[in-house]
Scaffold this motif. Sequence first.
Motif, mmCIF file in Angstrom:
data_model
loop_
_atom_site.group_PDB
_atom_site.id
_atom_site.type_symbol
_atom_site.label_atom_id
_atom_site.label_comp_id
_atom_site.label_asym_id
_atom_site.label_seq_id
_atom_site.Cartn_x
_atom_site.Cartn_y
_atom_site.Cartn_z
ATOM 1 N N LEU A 15 46.646 7.712 17.877
ATOM 2 C CA LEU A 15 47.554 7.383 18.985
ATOM 3 C C LEU A 15 46.824 6.584 20.060
ATOM 4 O O LEU A 15 47.327 5.572 20.554
ATOM 5 N N LEU A 16 45.614 7.022 20.405
ATOM 6 C CA LEU A 16 44.847 6.341 21.444
ATOM 7 C C LEU A 16 44.409 4.944 21.008
ATOM 8 O O LEU A 16 44.502 3.988 21.771
ATOM 9 N N GLU A 17 43.955 4.830 19.777
ATOM 10 C CA GLU A 17 43.503 3.526 19.286
ATOM 11 C C GLU A 17 44.661 2.539 19.171
ATOM 12 O O GLU A 17 44.503 1.352 19.457
ATOM 13 N N ALA A 18 45.840 3.040 18.801
ATOM 14 C CA ALA A 18 47.023 2.173 18.728
ATOM 15 C C ALA A 18 47.411 1.667 20.121
ATOM 16 O O ALA A 18 47.987 0.586 20.260
ATOM 17 N N ALA A 19 47.070 2.441 21.153
ATOM 18 C CA ALA A 19 47.382 2.036 22.528
ATOM 19 C C ALA A 19 46.266 1.189 23.142
ATOM 20 O O ALA A 19 46.308 0.881 24.336
ATOM 21 N N TYR A 32 42.758 9.965 35.388
ATOM 22 C CA TYR A 32 42.008 10.937 34.595
ATOM 23 C C TYR A 32 40.594 10.430 34.347
ATOM 24 O O TYR A 32 40.390 9.285 33.976
ATOM 25 N N ALA A 33 39.598 11.309 34.560
ATOM 26 C CA ALA A 33 38.207 10.956 34.284
ATOM 27 C C ALA A 33 37.641 11.788 33.144
ATOM 28 O O ALA A 33 36.951 11.265 32.279
ATOM 29 N N ASP A 34 37.937 13.102 33.141
ATOM 30 C CA ASP A 34 37.366 13.971 32.108
ATOM 31 C C ASP A 34 38.007 15.350 32.187
ATOM 32 O O ASP A 34 38.648 15.694 33.184
ATOM 33 N N LYS A 44 49.315 20.773 27.930
ATOM 34 C CA LYS A 44 50.570 20.229 28.457
ATOM 35 C C LYS A 44 50.565 20.274 29.986
ATOM 36 O O LYS A 44 50.910 19.303 30.656
ATOM 37 N N ARG A 45 50.148 21.400 30.531
ATOM 38 C CA ARG A 45 50.108 21.568 31.986
ATOM 39 C C ARG A 45 49.084 20.615 32.609
ATOM 40 O O ARG A 45 49.316 20.002 33.655
ATOM 41 N N LEU A 46 47.923 20.502 31.969
ATOM 42 C CA LEU A 46 46.872 19.618 32.481
ATOM 43 C C LEU A 46 47.329 18.161 32.475
ATOM 44 O O LEU A 46 47.052 17.408 33.415
ATOM 45 N N ALA A 47 48.040 17.764 31.420
ATOM 46 C CA ALA A 47 48.548 16.385 31.357
ATOM 47 C C ALA A 47 49.587 16.151 32.451
ATOM 48 O O ALA A 47 49.605 15.095 33.094
ATOM 49 N N ARG A 48 50.432 17.140 32.710
ATOM 50 C CA ARG A 48 51.441 16.996 33.768
ATOM 51 C C ARG A 48 50.788 16.906 35.154
ATOM 52 O O ARG A 48 51.218 16.134 36.005
ATOM 53 N N LEU A 49 49.728 17.687 35.364
ATOM 54 C CA LEU A 49 48.997 17.597 36.635
ATOM 55 C C LEU A 49 48.411 16.195 36.817
ATOM 56 O O LEU A 49 48.456 15.618 37.903
ATOM 57 N N THR A 50 47.856 15.656 35.733
ATOM 58 C CA THR A 50 47.261 14.321 35.801
ATOM 59 C C THR A 50 48.322 13.266 36.077
ATOM 60 O O THR A 50 48.093 12.328 36.851
ATOM 61 N N LEU A 51 49.491 13.418 35.455
ATOM 62 C CA LEU A 51 50.593 12.477 35.722
ATOM 63 C C LEU A 51 50.986 12.501 37.199
ATOM 64 O O LEU A 51 51.264 11.459 37.797
ATOM 65 N N LEU A 52 50.993 13.702 37.770
ATOM 66 C CA LEU A 52 51.307 13.821 39.197
ATOM 67 C C LEU A 52 50.209 13.155 40.036
ATOM 68 O O LEU A 52 50.497 12.426 40.990
ATOM 69 N N ALA A 53 48.961 13.372 39.658
ATOM 70 C CA ALA A 53 47.841 12.760 40.391
ATOM 71 C C ALA A 53 47.931 11.236 40.357
ATOM 72 O O ALA A 53 47.585 10.560 41.338
ATOM 73 N N GLU A 54 48.397 10.688 39.240
ATOM 74 C CA GLU A 54 48.545 9.228 39.140
ATOM 75 C C GLU A 54 49.531 8.691 40.172
ATOM 76 O O GLU A 54 49.398 7.560 40.632
ATOM 77 N N GLN A 55 50.518 9.499 40.526
ATOM 78 C CA GLN A 55 51.496 9.073 41.524
ATOM 79 C C GLN A 55 50.880 8.965 42.920
ATOM 80 O O GLN A 55 51.442 8.347 43.818
ATOM 81 N N PRO A 93 56.957 12.222 37.773
ATOM 82 C CA PRO A 93 55.886 11.529 37.048
ATOM 83 C C PRO A 93 56.415 10.620 35.943
ATOM 84 O O PRO A 93 57.532 10.799 35.452
ATOM 85 N N ASP A 94 55.607 9.665 35.547
ATOM 86 C CA ASP A 94 55.926 8.751 34.460
ATOM 87 C C ASP A 94 55.620 9.460 33.131
ATOM 88 O O ASP A 94 54.481 9.477 32.681
ATOM 89 N N LEU A 95 56.639 10.035 32.507
ATOM 90 C CA LEU A 95 56.436 10.850 31.307
ATOM 91 C C LEU A 95 56.080 10.030 30.072
ATOM 92 O O LEU A 95 55.668 10.588 29.065
ATOM 93 N N GLU A 96 56.219 8.707 30.138
ATOM 94 C CA GLU A 96 55.839 7.878 28.992
ATOM 95 C C GLU A 96 54.341 7.983 28.720
ATOM 96 O O GLU A 96 53.892 7.786 27.605
ATOM 97 N N ARG A 97 53.565 8.289 29.752
ATOM 98 C CA ARG A 97 52.113 8.400 29.604
ATOM 99 C C ARG A 97 51.668 9.790 29.166
ATOM 100 O O ARG A 97 50.486 10.011 28.889
#
Length: 198
Positions: free
Chosen positions: A172-176, A45-47, A29-40, A90-94
């Motif tokens: 979830l990923l394949e549906a997106a 995300y690479a890996d 959860k924390r890692l995803a939130r950090l990545t969302l912030l980085a997107e701003q 951050p864009d929480l939809e992602r």
Amino acid sequence: MGKRLERKMLRLLAGGGPVALNAGAASFKRLARLTLLAEQFGYEYADLRQGETSFTLYLVPDLRPRARELAAENWSRYPRATEGGPLPVPDLERFALLRARMLSDLERRYRKQVLWLVSVPLVLAALDFGGDFGDGWDSVLTIAAATWAGAIVLMLPLHVWGRRTARKSAALLEAAGFTRVPDERGRLRHVPPDDATA
């Protein structure tokens, strides 16, 4: 730790190059939130890799024009972001997609590590337990084997949960529109639609 990790990441992002952030034992959860912030701030995300005691989050500059515009706008709007100033929302939809990608990237290796980390101490504990209650090597090994087998059976729910989580993440990923392709080391990874056609 959370705020310090954010500021550390933002200082690395300000350099403009690829970033490898040692994130300690941060949750997905924390890692995803950090990545969302980085997107701003113009990164994507690479890996995600797991070491002995910590995660390393890999981020690369997002070269798409809209990402470049957003980054310029946010670096201008939040000039003190690296020093403890306010940050963009951050864009929480992602969030769900990022978390699913991270789980997918680590799923197999993580499950194998958990099995090893649990199995080795179980074998040692089973031998010790067998030694306390057995009269000879035959009984020691029998008691140890029975103890170990019982513990492995108790681990089955963890294994089932891991497989179910992996299937849900993949769905979830394949549906997106994400596609599962091998990377340069042969590891199967889900990549966004733009990357899959590149």
